[in-house]
Design a protein around this motif. Structure first.
Motif, PDB file in Angstrom:
ATOM      1  N   SER A  14       0.844  -1.196   0.000  1.00 23.06           N
ATOM      2  CA  SER A  14       0.000   0.000   0.000  1.00 23.06           C
ATOM      3  C   SER A  14       0.873   1.237   0.000  1.00 23.06           C
ATOM      4  CB  SER A  14      -0.919   0.004   1.226  1.00 23.06           C
ATOM      5  OG  SER A  14      -1.802  -1.096   1.185  1.00 23.06           O
ATOM      6  N   LEU A  15       0.482   2.233  -0.785  1.00 28.87           N
ATOM      7  CA  LEU A  15       1.248   3.467  -0.925  1.00 28.87           C
ATOM      8  C   LEU A  15       0.592   4.590  -0.136  1.00 28.87           C
ATOM      9  CD1 LEU A  15       1.722   3.266  -4.790  1.00 28.87           C
ATOM     10  CD2 LEU A  15       3.410   2.609  -3.052  1.00 28.87           C
ATOM     11  N   LEU A  16       1.392   5.379   0.553  1.00 23.75           N
ATOM     12  CA  LEU A  16       0.939   6.585   1.235  1.00 23.75           C
ATOM     13  C   LEU A  16       1.742   7.743   0.658  1.00 23.75           C
ATOM     14  CD1 LEU A  16       0.864   5.352   4.946  1.00 23.75           C
ATOM     15  CD2 LEU A  16      -1.101   5.765   3.484  1.00 23.75           C
ATOM     16  N   ILE A  17       1.088   8.597  -0.122  1.00 24.54           N
ATOM     17  CA  ILE A  17       1.781   9.675  -0.826  1.00 24.54           C
ATOM     18  C   ILE A  17       1.227  11.016  -0.374  1.00 24.54           C
ATOM     19  CG2 ILE A  17       2.298  10.675  -3.091  1.00 24.54           C
ATOM     20  CD1 ILE A  17       2.055   7.843  -4.241  1.00 24.54           C
ATOM     21  N   GLY A  18       2.107  11.950  -0.078  1.00 24.46           N
ATOM     22  CA  GLY A  18       1.692  13.277   0.355  1.00 24.46           C
ATOM     23  C   GLY A  18       2.062  14.335  -0.660  1.00 24.46           C
ATOM     24  N   LEU A  19       1.124  15.246  -0.959  1.00 20.50           N
ATOM     25  CA  LEU A  19       1.367  16.382  -1.852  1.00 20.50           C
ATOM     26  C   LEU A  19       1.016  17.657  -1.105  1.00 20.50           C
ATOM     27  CD1 LEU A  19      -0.236  15.087  -5.185  1.00 20.50           C
ATOM     28  CD2 LEU A  19       2.150  14.909  -4.460  1.00 20.50           C
ATOM     29  N   ALA A  20       1.994  18.521  -0.899  1.00 21.34           N
ATOM     30  CA  ALA A  20       1.775  19.768  -0.169  1.00 21.34           C
ATOM     31  C   ALA A  20       2.013  20.943  -1.100  1.00 21.34           C
ATOM     32  CB  ALA A  20       2.714  19.861   1.032  1.00 21.34           C
ATOM     33  N   GLY A  21       1.162  21.967  -0.986  1.00 16.31           N
ATOM     34  CA  GLY A  21       1.361  23.138  -1.835  1.00 16.31           C
ATOM     35  C   GLY A  21       0.450  24.284  -1.464  1.00 16.31           C
ATOM     36  N   ALA A  22       0.876  25.474  -1.839  1.00 15.39           N
ATOM     37  CA  ALA A  22       0.039  26.659  -1.652  1.00 15.39           C
ATOM     38  C   ALA A  22      -1.024  26.705  -2.739  1.00 15.39           C
ATOM     39  CB  ALA A  22       0.912  27.920  -1.710  1.00 15.39           C
ATOM     40  N   SER A  23      -1.937  27.655  -2.643  1.00  6.26           N
ATOM     41  CA  SER A  23      -2.949  27.835  -3.679  1.00  6.26           C
ATOM     42  C   SER A  23      -2.267  28.083  -5.019  1.00  6.26           C
ATOM     43  CB  SER A  23      -3.834  29.035  -3.319  1.00  6.26           C
ATOM     44  OG  SER A  23      -4.788  29.270  -4.329  1.00  6.26           O
ATOM     45  N   THR A 203       5.047   6.984   2.362  1.00  5.73           N
ATOM     46  CA  THR A 203       5.932   6.328   1.403  1.00  5.73           C
ATOM     47  C   THR A 203       6.783   7.352   0.690  1.00  5.73           C
ATOM     48  OG1 THR A 203       4.189   4.679   1.028  1.00  5.73           O
ATOM     49  CG2 THR A 203       6.009   4.740  -0.550  1.00  5.73           C
ATOM     50  N   ALA A 204       6.150   8.424   0.237  1.00  2.00           N
ATOM     51  CA  ALA A 204       6.836   9.523  -0.442  1.00  2.00           C
ATOM     52  C   ALA A 204       6.001  10.783  -0.240  1.00  2.00           C
ATOM     53  CB  ALA A 204       7.003   9.241  -1.928  1.00  2.00           C
ATOM     54  N   SER A 205       6.667  11.927  -0.150  1.00  2.00           N
ATOM     55  CA  SER A 205       5.941  13.188  -0.007  1.00  2.00           C
ATOM     56  C   SER A 205       6.681  14.281  -0.765  1.00  2.00           C
ATOM     57  CB  SER A 205       5.761  13.562   1.466  1.00  2.00           C
ATOM     58  OG  SER A 205       6.991  13.583   2.148  1.00  2.00           O
ATOM     59  N   PHE A 206       5.896  15.231  -1.308  1.00  2.00           N
ATOM     60  CA  PHE A 206       6.459  16.247  -2.183  1.00  2.00           C
ATOM     61  C   PHE A 206       5.873  17.619  -1.877  1.00  2.00           C
ATOM     62  CE2 PHE A 206       6.212  12.212  -4.420  1.00  2.00           C
ATOM     63  CZ  PHE A 206       7.514  12.041  -4.876  1.00  2.00           C
ATOM     64  N   LEU A 207       6.663  18.629  -2.148  1.00  2.00           N
ATOM     65  CA  LEU A 207       6.209  20.004  -2.102  1.00  2.00           C
ATOM     66  C   LEU A 207       5.982  20.476  -3.519  1.00  2.00           C
ATOM     67  CD1 LEU A 207       5.794  22.657  -0.443  1.00  2.00           C
ATOM     68  CD2 LEU A 207       8.216  23.127  -0.866  1.00  2.00           C
ATOM     69  N   LEU A 208       4.851  21.142  -3.767  1.00  2.00           N
ATOM     70  CA  LEU A 208       4.558  21.766  -5.050  1.00  2.00           C
ATOM     71  C   LEU A 208       4.512  23.271  -4.827  1.00  2.00           C
ATOM     72  CD1 LEU A 208       1.601  19.445  -6.209  1.00  2.00           C
ATOM     73  CD2 LEU A 208       4.058  19.076  -6.494  1.00  2.00           C
TER      74      LEU A 208
END
Length: 336
Positions: A14-23, A203-208
């Motif tokens: 199972s994958l847990l992926i995070g995507l964080a970003g401003a408007s 699992t992986a997380s990213f900033l946009l």
């Protein structure tokens, strides 16, 4: 009680992926593209904490929608995710997971409720009880994370992000003022709105960032997952399909070739070429209205620790990419 070991085999991960970003950074759209790639023709589930905003994408993606309203306690998130998992959705998008931390009834609000219960308006006592007031919220959050790890579906958590700020003295007036914090890459000034350790539990997380919507800037990205998320193209369906196949036991795409010193055309760039890169970046910033697009920031987004790692074989493609503001995809024969 006996304990048994057997050969490890990657399947049903199972994958847990995070995507964080401003408007404007593209986190919701990127999450849905990723979910579509994971699910193929099957619908995915969206747990929406933002009054139905996810429905803006209903014409572009096939998903089933559920509203999660305040209070945004960790256990309510866990219940909604469990319901979606038991319903058999291959992928669950949570937009936004930031409310679990900073929303109405989230961790911050819960700690304040506990503090009020313990000390009321007695500010001396409040100071003494400040840490104790975190016990229940922190325990609930830890239980929420443990439940996430038991879910069979793939989960994509969207987080809002805000700029770090600092106090500086105005050169003209001499007064102190609050300004966005400047960093070497221009990226570390953004921070996800969530419990501070959560992005590293995934699992992986990213900033946009708004200057390059959808382009991933790793918060956590382990070596075995790097080939799924090229750092020069927006996160999309291709990444979702590839990492889903890998999680089911398939092969990963070829990893990016390591940057090693070789002779001739692949040797490091010259000081004159680096000067030209700076000139191109300055012109691109002006043309595209960027504020964090210096050479160091651009090459960091391509995975280079410094300009000394850039090779002659990559130089022309990097020049073209920076000239476009680092927004469009480089050509297929481009860097890395």
């Amino acid at each position: 009680m006996s304990f048994t070991f057997r050969p490890a085999k990657r399947e049903g991960v199972s994958l847990l992926i995070g995507l964080a970003g401003a408007s404007g950074a593209g986190k919701t759209f990127s999450a849905m593209r990723l979910a579509k790639g994971i699910c193929g023709d099957r619908p995915f589930a969206v747990i929406d904490t933002e009054a139905g905003r996810a429905k803006h994408y209903a014409d572009q993606f096939a998903f089933d929608h559920g509203d999660l309203t305040a209070p945004f306690r960790p256990e309510r998130y866990a219940e909604a995710i469990k319901a979606a998992d038991e319903a058999g959705y291959p992928c669950i998008v949570v937009d936004s997971a930031s409310h679990e931390h900073a929303g109405d009834g989230g961790l911050l609000g819960w700690q304040e409720e506990e503090l009020q219960r313990m000390a009321g308006e007695d500010y001396r006592k409040r100071e003494q009880c400040k840490m104790a007031a975190w016990i229940k919220p922190k325990m609930a959050h830890k239980q929420f994370v443990q439940r996430l790890l038991q879910v069979r579906a793939h989960i994509i958590l969207c987080f809002r992000a805000e700029e770090k700020v600092e106090m500086v003295r105005d050169e003209e007036s001499g007064k102190m003022r609050i300004v966005p914090k400047k960093t070497a890459t221009g990226l570390d000034g953004w921070v996800p709105i969530c419990e501070k350790t959560l992005p590293y539990e995934l699992t992986a997380s990213f900033l946009l960032v708004p200057s390059s919507p959808g382009i991933p800037h790793p918060i956590k990205l382990q070596e075995q997952h790097r080939s799924f998320f090229p750092l020069v193209e927006p996160i999309g369906e291709r990444a979702g399909a590839a990492i889903s196949a890998w999680a089911s036991g398939g092969s990963a795409p070829p990893a990016p070739q390591p940057k090693t010193e070789t002779r001739g055309k692949s040797s490091a760039i010259s000081p004159e070429q680096l000067t030209r890169l700076h000139a191109i970046a300055t012109a691109a910033n002006k043309e595209h209205g960027l504020t964090t697009g210096d050479v160091k920031a651009h090459i960091a987004r391509l995975g280079y620790a410094s300009s000394k790692e850039i090779k002659q074989s990559d130089y022309d493609s990097i020049c073209e990419w920076i000239d476009r503001g680092g927004i469009e995809e480089p050509r297929e024969e481009g860097p890395r």
